[in-house]
Design a protein around this motif. Structure first.
Motif, PDB file in Angstrom:
ATOM      1  N   GLY A   1      76.362  -0.031  58.004  1.00  0.00           N
ATOM      2  CA  GLY A   1      75.242   0.185  58.348  1.00  0.00           C
ATOM      3  C   GLY A   1      74.307  -0.909  57.946  1.00  0.00           C
ATOM      4  O   GLY A   1      74.695  -2.001  57.966  1.00  0.00           O
ATOM      5  N   ILE A   2      72.842  -1.006  57.888  1.00  0.00           N
ATOM      6  CA  ILE A   2      72.094  -2.156  57.671  1.00  0.00           C
ATOM      7  C   ILE A   2      72.160  -2.353  56.079  1.00  0.00           C
ATOM      8  O   ILE A   2      71.774  -1.761  55.458  1.00  0.00           O
ATOM      9  N   LEU A   3      72.553  -3.513  55.894  1.00  0.00           N
ATOM     10  CA  LEU A   3      72.483  -4.245  54.490  1.00  0.00           C
ATOM     11  C   LEU A   3      71.583  -5.586  54.345  1.00  0.00           C
ATOM     12  O   LEU A   3      71.617  -6.105  55.546  1.00  0.00           O
ATOM     13  N   LEU A   4      71.132  -5.771  53.166  1.00  0.00           N
ATOM     14  CA  LEU A   4      70.703  -7.332  53.039  1.00  0.00           C
ATOM     15  C   LEU A   4      71.689  -8.437  53.170  1.00  0.00           C
ATOM     16  O   LEU A   4      72.681  -8.282  52.636  1.00  0.00           O
ATOM     17  N   LEU A   5      71.251  -9.289  53.969  1.00  0.00           N
ATOM     18  CA  LEU A   5      72.026 -10.637  54.010  1.00  0.00           C
ATOM     19  C   LEU A   5      72.302 -11.287  52.652  1.00  0.00           C
ATOM     20  O   LEU A   5      71.323 -11.292  51.969  1.00  0.00           O
ATOM     21  N   PRO A   6      73.298 -11.938  52.406  1.00  0.00           N
ATOM     22  CA  PRO A   6      73.388 -12.797  51.184  1.00  0.00           C
ATOM     23  C   PRO A   6      72.302 -13.698  50.846  1.00  0.00           C
ATOM     24  O   PRO A   6      71.827 -14.075  49.931  1.00  0.00           O
ATOM     25  N   ALA A   7      71.725 -14.281  52.047  1.00  0.00           N
ATOM     26  CA  ALA A   7      70.932 -15.392  52.048  1.00  0.00           C
ATOM     27  C   ALA A   7      70.279 -15.354  53.403  1.00  0.00           C
ATOM     28  O   ALA A   7      70.873 -14.843  54.504  1.00  0.00           O
ATOM     29  N   ARG A   8      68.935 -15.679  53.556  1.00  0.00           N
ATOM     30  CA  ARG A   8      68.069 -15.585  54.794  1.00  0.00           C
ATOM     31  C   ARG A   8      68.957 -16.351  55.704  1.00  0.00           C
ATOM     32  O   ARG A   8      69.296 -17.611  55.492  1.00  0.00           O
ATOM     33  N   ALA A   9      69.211 -16.122  56.918  1.00  0.00           N
ATOM     34  CA  ALA A   9      70.103 -16.631  57.846  1.00  0.00           C
ATOM     35  C   ALA A   9      69.106 -16.987  59.230  1.00  0.00           C
ATOM     36  O   ALA A   9      68.251 -15.983  59.744  1.00  0.00           O
ATOM     37  N   ARG A  10      69.304 -18.063  59.857  1.00  0.00           N
ATOM     38  CA  ARG A  10      68.730 -18.628  60.833  1.00  0.00           C
ATOM     39  C   ARG A  10      69.634 -18.542  61.900  1.00  0.00           C
ATOM     40  O   ARG A  10      70.602 -19.391  62.042  1.00  0.00           O
TER      41      ARG A  10
ATOM     42  N   HIS B   1      69.747 -18.702  66.283  1.00  0.00           N
ATOM     43  CA  HIS B   1      68.907 -18.570  67.836  1.00  0.00           C
ATOM     44  C   HIS B   1      67.687 -18.448  67.577  1.00  0.00           C
ATOM     45  O   HIS B   1      66.864 -17.655  68.209  1.00  0.00           O
ATOM     46  N   GLN B   2      66.719 -19.264  66.698  1.00  0.00           N
ATOM     47  CA  GLN B   2      65.481 -19.589  66.606  1.00  0.00           C
ATOM     48  C   GLN B   2      64.758 -18.279  66.037  1.00  0.00           C
ATOM     49  O   GLN B   2      63.436 -18.033  66.292  1.00  0.00           O
ATOM     50  N   ALA B   3      65.563 -17.622  65.036  1.00  0.00           N
ATOM     51  CA  ALA B   3      65.136 -16.480  64.609  1.00  0.00           C
ATOM     52  C   ALA B   3      65.435 -16.176  63.124  1.00  0.00           C
ATOM     53  O   ALA B   3      66.884 -16.650  62.847  1.00  0.00           O
ATOM     54  N   TYR B   4      64.845 -15.860  62.225  1.00  0.00           N
ATOM     55  CA  TYR B   4      65.113 -15.509  60.625  1.00  0.00           C
ATOM     56  C   TYR B   4      65.530 -14.138  60.801  1.00  0.00           C
ATOM     57  O   TYR B   4      64.843 -13.346  60.908  1.00  0.00           O
ATOM     58  N   TYR B   5      66.651 -13.816  59.777  1.00  0.00           N
ATOM     59  CA  TYR B   5      67.023 -12.614  59.420  1.00  0.00           C
ATOM     60  C   TYR B   5      67.369 -12.406  57.947  1.00  0.00           C
ATOM     61  O   TYR B   5      68.004 -13.329  57.474  1.00  0.00           O
ATOM     62  N   SER B   6      66.955 -11.450  57.453  1.00  0.00           N
ATOM     63  CA  SER B   6      67.278 -11.166  55.972  1.00  0.00           C
ATOM     64  C   SER B   6      68.095 -10.031  55.945  1.00  0.00           C
ATOM     65  O   SER B   6      68.713  -9.615  54.872  1.00  0.00           O
ATOM     66  N   HIS B   7      68.068  -8.839  57.143  1.00  0.00           N
ATOM     67  CA  HIS B   7      69.139  -7.867  56.986  1.00  0.00           C
ATOM     68  C   HIS B   7      69.981  -8.012  58.179  1.00  0.00           C
ATOM     69  O   HIS B   7      69.500  -8.459  59.182  1.00  0.00           O
ATOM     70  N   GLY B   8      70.997  -7.312  58.065  1.00  0.00           N
ATOM     71  CA  GLY B   8      71.937  -7.441  59.377  1.00  0.00           C
ATOM     72  C   GLY B   8      72.714  -5.977  59.155  1.00  0.00           C
ATOM     73  O   GLY B   8      72.977  -5.366  58.409  1.00  0.00           O
ATOM     74  N   HIS B   9      73.211  -5.546  60.386  1.00  0.00           N
ATOM     75  CA  HIS B   9      74.020  -4.334  60.660  1.00  0.00           C
ATOM     76  C   HIS B   9      75.409  -4.574  60.439  1.00  0.00           C
ATOM     77  O   HIS B   9      75.822  -5.475  61.537  1.00  0.00           O
ATOM     78  N   TYR B  10      75.915  -4.457  59.427  1.00  0.00           N
ATOM     79  CA  TYR B  10      77.503  -4.818  59.272  1.00  0.00           C
ATOM     80  C   TYR B  10      78.602  -3.598  59.794  1.00  0.00           C
ATOM     81  O   TYR B  10      78.181  -2.475  59.741  1.00  0.00           O
ATOM     82  N   PHE B  11      79.649  -4.203  60.291  1.00  0.00           N
ATOM     83  CA  PHE B  11      80.714  -3.572  60.696  1.00  0.00           C
ATOM     84  C   PHE B  11      81.965  -4.248  60.388  1.00  0.00           C
ATOM     85  O   PHE B  11      82.019  -5.388  60.183  1.00  0.00           O
ATOM     86  N   VAL B  12      83.242  -3.167  60.357  1.00  0.00           N
ATOM     87  CA  VAL B  12      84.559  -4.070  59.804  1.00  0.00           C
ATOM     88  C   VAL B  12      85.428  -3.624  60.855  1.00  0.00           C
ATOM     89  O   VAL B  12      85.548  -2.404  61.164  1.00  0.00           O
TER      90      VAL B  12
END
Length: 108
Positions: free
Chosen positions: A42-51, A53-64
């Motif tokens: 599901g959607i979880l907080l990233l360990p650190a804000r990521a950049r 393709h010229q966009a910043y993300y603080s959350h990501g949809h994780y899968f394994v």
């Protein structure tokens, strides 16, 4: 060899996550490997804000995804995911090489 792919896709559209997971799985299957399973975190907080393709993300949809494949196939999966603009971060971890090393690995 048994590998585990942990991937963070940009949040917002579940179909994008499914398409990326399907693409990675088809690469493994077409090269003679085996996909052992998928887990949607599901959607979880990233360990650190990521950049990416010229966009910043603080959350990501994780899968394994766990899969058995050769080292060359694992590299093709990494290259393909690295070029996909919908991916934020991913990591592939080798869980074992011989049967006695991976016999006790549990999970989906």
């Amino acid at each position: 060899m048994l590998y585990e792919l942990i991937a963070a896709v940009r949040p917002g559209n579940l179909m994008e996550v499914r398409e990326i997971a399907k693409t990675a799985g088809m690469i493994v299957l077409n090269s003679g490997g085996v996909v052992r399973g998928y887990t949607n975190w599901g959607i979880l907080l990233l360990p650190a804000r990521a950049r990416k393709h010229q966009a910043y993300y603080s959350h990501g949809h994780y899968f394994v995804m766990r899969f058995d494949a050769s080292g060359q196939t694992q590299q093709v999966v990494r290259n393909t995911l690295g070029l996909d603009p919908r991916m934020i971060k991913f990591s592939v971890v080798k869980l074992g090489e011989r049967l006695d090393q991976i016999a006790g690995v549990k999970g989906k």
